[in-house]
Motif scaffolding. Structure first.
Motif, PDB file in Angstrom:
ATOM      1  N   UNK A  91       0.798  -1.356   0.121  1.00 32.22           N
ATOM      2  CA  UNK A  91       0.187  -0.393  -0.345  1.00 32.22           C
ATOM      3  C   UNK A  91       0.775   1.206  -0.014  1.00 32.22           C
ATOM      4  N   UNK A  92       2.120   1.090   0.213  1.00 35.04           N
ATOM      5  CA  UNK A  92       2.608   2.577  -0.104  1.00 35.04           C
ATOM      6  C   UNK A  92       3.336   2.791  -1.812  1.00 35.04           C
ATOM      7  N   UNK A  93       2.714   2.046  -2.393  1.00 30.84           N
ATOM      8  CA  UNK A  93       3.219   2.378  -3.661  1.00 30.84           C
ATOM      9  C   UNK A  93       2.058   2.957  -3.825  1.00 30.84           C
ATOM     10  N   UNK A  94       1.335   3.929  -2.920  1.00 29.30           N
ATOM     11  CA  UNK A  94      -0.296   4.158  -3.502  1.00 29.30           C
ATOM     12  C   UNK A  94       0.511   5.669  -4.305  1.00 29.30           C
ATOM     13  N   UNK A  95       0.050   5.850  -5.166  1.00 36.36           N
ATOM     14  CA  UNK A  95       0.346   7.245  -6.546  1.00 36.36           C
ATOM     15  C   UNK A  95      -0.067   8.496  -5.882  1.00 36.36           C
ATOM     16  N   UNK A  96       0.778   9.320  -5.911  1.00 36.03           N
ATOM     17  CA  UNK A  96       1.102  10.316  -4.955  1.00 36.03           C
ATOM     18  C   UNK A  96       2.068  10.961  -6.036  1.00 36.03           C
ATOM     19  N   UNK A  97       2.663  12.352  -4.931  1.00 35.99           N
ATOM     20  CA  UNK A  97       3.060  13.246  -5.262  1.00 35.99           C
ATOM     21  C   UNK A  97       5.246  12.485  -5.453  1.00 35.99           C
ATOM     22  N   UNK A  98       4.509  11.820  -4.423  1.00 36.84           N
ATOM     23  CA  UNK A  98       6.420  11.068  -4.623  1.00 36.84           C
ATOM     24  C   UNK A  98       6.477  10.132  -5.076  1.00 36.84           C
ATOM     25  N   UNK A 109       4.569   9.176   4.272  1.00 37.78           N
ATOM     26  CA  UNK A 109       4.974   8.202   3.302  1.00 37.78           C
ATOM     27  C   UNK A 109       6.209   7.752   3.522  1.00 37.78           C
ATOM     28  N   UNK A 110       7.488   8.612   3.708  1.00 40.06           N
ATOM     29  CA  UNK A 110       8.461   8.700   3.609  1.00 40.06           C
ATOM     30  C   UNK A 110       8.694   7.251   4.541  1.00 40.06           C
ATOM     31  N   UNK A 111       7.826   6.877   6.514  1.00 37.68           N
ATOM     32  CA  UNK A 111       7.863   5.855   6.604  1.00 37.68           C
ATOM     33  C   UNK A 111       7.610   4.900   6.047  1.00 37.68           C
ATOM     34  N   UNK A 112       6.514   5.263   5.305  1.00 40.29           N
ATOM     35  CA  UNK A 112       5.600   3.237   4.642  1.00 40.29           C
ATOM     36  C   UNK A 112       6.597   3.311   3.414  1.00 40.29           C
ATOM     37  N   UNK A 113       6.903   3.976   2.728  1.00 40.08           N
ATOM     38  CA  UNK A 113       7.980   3.890   1.823  1.00 40.08           C
ATOM     39  C   UNK A 113       9.560   2.965   2.110  1.00 40.08           C
ATOM     40  N   UNK A 114      10.058   3.575   3.746  1.00 40.18           N
ATOM     41  CA  UNK A 114      10.930   3.012   3.771  1.00 40.18           C
ATOM     42  C   UNK A 114      11.056   1.445   4.523  1.00 40.18           C
ATOM     43  N   UNK A 115       9.811   0.874   3.933  1.00 38.65           N
ATOM     44  CA  UNK A 115       9.965  -0.511   4.477  1.00 38.65           C
ATOM     45  C   UNK A 115       9.475  -1.405   3.190  1.00 38.65           C
ATOM     46  N   UNK A 116       9.013  -0.773   2.152  1.00 42.74           N
ATOM     47  CA  UNK A 116       8.611  -1.338   1.224  1.00 42.74           C
ATOM     48  C   UNK A 116       9.838  -1.299   0.106  1.00 42.74           C
ATOM     49  N   UNK A 117      10.228  -0.424   0.220  1.00 40.64           N
ATOM     50  CA  UNK A 117      12.015  -0.093  -0.748  1.00 40.64           C
ATOM     51  C   UNK A 117      11.402   0.628  -2.179  1.00 40.64           C
ATOM     52  N   UNK A 118      12.092   1.222  -3.585  1.00 37.82           N
ATOM     53  CA  UNK A 118      11.002   1.681  -4.490  1.00 37.82           C
ATOM     54  C   UNK A 118      11.436   1.233  -5.514  1.00 37.82           C
ATOM     55  N   UNK A 119      12.317  -0.078  -5.287  1.00 44.20           N
ATOM     56  CA  UNK A 119      12.501  -1.065  -6.684  1.00 44.20           C
ATOM     57  C   UNK A 119      11.524  -1.811  -7.224  1.00 44.20           C
ATOM     58  N   UNK A 120      10.467  -1.941  -6.918  1.00 40.29           N
ATOM     59  CA  UNK A 120       9.172  -2.483  -7.149  1.00 40.29           C
ATOM     60  C   UNK A 120       8.320  -1.217  -7.467  1.00 40.29           C
ATOM     61  N   UNK A 121       8.387   0.136  -7.376  1.00 41.69           N
ATOM     62  CA  UNK A 121       8.059   1.109  -7.401  1.00 41.69           C
ATOM     63  C   UNK A 121       8.422   1.425  -9.331  1.00 41.69           C
ATOM     64  N   UNK A 122       9.500   1.805  -9.025  1.00 42.86           N
ATOM     65  CA  UNK A 122      10.775   2.188 -10.179  1.00 42.86           C
ATOM     66  C   UNK A 122      11.761   1.560 -10.334  1.00 42.86           C
ATOM     67  N   UNK A 123      11.869   0.450 -11.315  1.00 44.58           N
ATOM     68  CA  UNK A 123      13.042  -0.490 -11.726  1.00 44.58           C
ATOM     69  C   UNK A 123      13.687  -0.180 -12.458  1.00 44.58           C
ATOM     70  N   UNK A 124      15.138   1.185 -12.364  1.00 48.11           N
ATOM     71  CA  UNK A 124      16.063   1.009 -13.717  1.00 48.11           C
ATOM     72  C   UNK A 124      16.430  -0.108 -14.360  1.00 48.11           C
ATOM     73  N   UNK A 125      16.529   0.075 -15.780  1.00 48.58           N
ATOM     74  CA  UNK A 125      17.714  -1.136 -16.028  1.00 48.58           C
ATOM     75  C   UNK A 125      18.768  -0.559 -16.864  1.00 48.58           C
ATOM     76  N   UNK A 126      19.490   0.295 -16.758  1.00 50.66           N
ATOM     77  CA  UNK A 126      20.829   0.887 -17.122  1.00 50.66           C
ATOM     78  C   UNK A 126      21.861   1.251 -15.943  1.00 50.66           C
ATOM     79  N   UNK A 127      22.805   0.370 -16.709  1.00 50.04           N
ATOM     80  CA  UNK A 127      23.465  -0.060 -16.022  1.00 50.04           C
ATOM     81  C   UNK A 127      23.803   1.064 -14.829  1.00 50.04           C
ATOM     82  N   UNK A 128      24.096   2.553 -15.113  1.00 48.37           N
ATOM     83  CA  UNK A 128      24.054   3.161 -14.698  1.00 48.37           C
ATOM     84  C   UNK A 128      23.264   3.924 -13.939  1.00 48.37           C
ATOM     85  N   UNK A 129      22.429   3.326 -13.448  1.00 50.70           N
ATOM     86  CA  UNK A 129      21.702   3.758 -12.471  1.00 50.70           C
ATOM     87  C   UNK A 129      21.371   3.448 -11.718  1.00 50.70           C
ATOM     88  N   UNK A 130      20.781   3.157  -9.848  1.00 48.60           N
ATOM     89  CA  UNK A 130      20.344   2.591  -9.332  1.00 48.60           C
ATOM     90  C   UNK A 130      19.689   3.526  -7.933  1.00 48.60           C
TER      91      UNK A 130
END
Length: 475
Positions: free
Chosen positions: A190-197, A429-450
């Motif tokens: 539920x931390x993946x709620x679409x909002x400004x973050x 919102x940071x407290x919620x996303x700290x548990x879930x992490x952001x990789x499932x929301x936005x997962x970069x493919x480029x080797x130059x990104x993390x």
């Protein structure tokens, strides 16, 4: 034909009789296991949602089990029905921003991510699924057999909508990868709620990723062709050296060179330095959160100088002209600095925006890749006239910083106020996303990104009041 409006399911409520919702849920779970061997966790909340009419056509297993438990031969006898399709035309695409707080009820096949100063804008696939089993902190979704989610030629988002018409997002490929390791319903936090973050994270990650992947080969050849500039005390490279690179790729190349130039010359400085940086919009500040070399550069320089300061120029016009999701990225970038023990100072004076990037201590190193006329300009030792200008700016910014507070938490809160970002919302919102992490929301493919910078900044804010928070955030 119009959509049927939500109505309470009185037939299901009547069939339940004197049983509690929890008792019915347990019986249905047991019946599914007895009939199929599958373990389904049916909750009282799921029964409540069915009775309230939020979900009118459960999955096959619970639907069949309900009929058996309640002695009905047809799901219609329990008030279940399939939603009829609306005749309202569905647009070809909508902006991802329109999904914030359920602003759009349309379900087009594509989502637009807006352009920016350097971002060209991206259109990505959208795949919509209803919530099968809502829970506390998660939503269970049936991934189905949609193979287009894993197409290598097009990225996509899984969009899930709850009964309050709030939208949640998951990176399509990550969703499929997880589904290949676990059968049955898949969880989306539920931390993946679409909002400004989350929209800011998806917007910056996807635009940057697409741009760098598009010129990946040219970046490699350009680095090799310009390698003779490495080690020079002074270097000024024109954009004509890389005429075919897109804007983001050119900025990455300039940023990497400047970071290496500063690192090579840091041993010439003996005092605690003041770093001046020219990122004044969230799009530019996202480079700190996403580019691998900038995260490592922060790590290395903060170890070299544990009490360093970094100044930004963010004018009132910059704030007024930026959408909230972009201003959130600026706040996250500042949080990343503070996570590494770097004291952030912010100037609101427009004339300071014209000053090139530099590092000032007993000497001054110039390194500029943003806002100039070329790809980069560096100088291992600035002339005395420039040093005087840099020192004057450093003194002014330190004395008149709009975030001139005595602790990292108070500086970030002051910056949130200046950027018109609600602090308590951002903290939650940071407290919620700290548990879930952001990789499932936005997962970069480029080797130059993390996403390591994003996760570090978010965890730092989440554990801001914990004395061990900074150490935990940087792990």
């Amino acid at each position: 034909m119009v959509d049927r409006k939500r109505q309470p399911n009185t037939l299901l409520r009547k069939a339940r009789g004197g049983m509690s919702q929890a008792q019915l849920a347990d019986l249905v779970s047991a019946e599914i296991y007895h009939a199929t061997g599958k373990q389904f966790l049916i909750t009282a909340k799921a029964v409540s949602d069915w009775e309230c009419g939020w979900y009118t056509w459960p999955r096959a297993e619970p639907r069949t089990a309900l009929c058996r438990v309640l002695g009905k031969s047809d799901p219609a006898d329990l008030g279940f029905y399939k939603q009829r399709m609306s005749t309202k035309p569905v647009p070809a695409s909508v902006s991802l921003v329109d999904l914030i707080a359920g602003q759009s009820a349309a379900q087009p096949e594509a989502l637009r991510l807006p352009a920016g100063r350097s971002y060209s804008g991206v259109e990505i696939g959208a795949h919509y699924w209803p919530v099968e089993l809502p829970g506390d902190g998660w939503l269970m979704v049936d991934p189905g057999k949609d193979v287009s989610l894993n197409r290598p030629d097009r990225r996509s988002l899984v969009i899930v909508t709850d009964h309050e018409q709030r939208h949640y997002a998951s990176d399509g490929r990550r969703f499929v990868d997880r589904g290949s390791r676990r059968t049955g319903l898949q969880p989306i936090s539920s931390a993946a709620l679409l909002d400004d973050l989350t929209v800011g994270i998806i917007w910056s990650t996807t635009n940057t990723d697409v741009a760098l992947l598009a010129d990946d080969g040219q970046l490699t050849s350009s680095q090799a062709r310009l390698a003779h500039h490495e080690g020079r005390r002074t270097s000024d490279v024109s954009l004509t050296e890389v005429p075919t690179l897109n804007a983001v790729a050119g900025q990455w190349l300039g940023s990497r060179f400047c970071a290496r130039h500063i690192t090579r010359n840091l041993d010439r400085l003996s005092d605690e330095p003041f770093f001046w940086t020219r990122e004044n919009r969230g799009e530019e500040a996202a480079s700190w959160l996403l580019w691998r070399h900038k995260f490592e550069y922060l790590r290395r320089t903060s170890r070299w100088f544990p009490r360093m300061r970094r100044g930004f120029c963010i004018t009132e016009a910059d704030v007024a002209e930026s959408p909230t999701y972009e201003r959130v990225l600026l706040l996250l970038a500042a949080a990343l600095m503070e996570a590494f023990g770097i004291t952030v100072a912010v100037s609101a004076e427009p004339e300071h925006a014209q000053v090139e990037g530099f590092v000032l201590a007993d000497d001054a190193i110039v390194a500029n890749w943003l806002g100039g006329s070329g790809l980069w300009y560096v100088d291992a030792s600035a002339p005395p006239s420039h040093r005087a200008l840099f020192r004057e700016l450093s003194d002014q910014v330190s004395a008149n910083s709009v975030v001139g507070e005595d602790s990292a938490g108070r500086r970030l809160e002051a910056l949130a106020s200046y950027l018109n970002v609600p602090w308590q919302w951002f903290l939650m919102r940071c407290q919620e996303l700290a548990v879930a992490g952001v990789d499932d929301i936005a997962h970069p493919r480029s080797r130059l990104l993390s996403t390591r910078g994003l996760d570090t900044a978010i965890r730092y804010v989440a554990y801001l009041n914990d004395p061990r928070g900074a150490d935990f955030a940087r792990r």
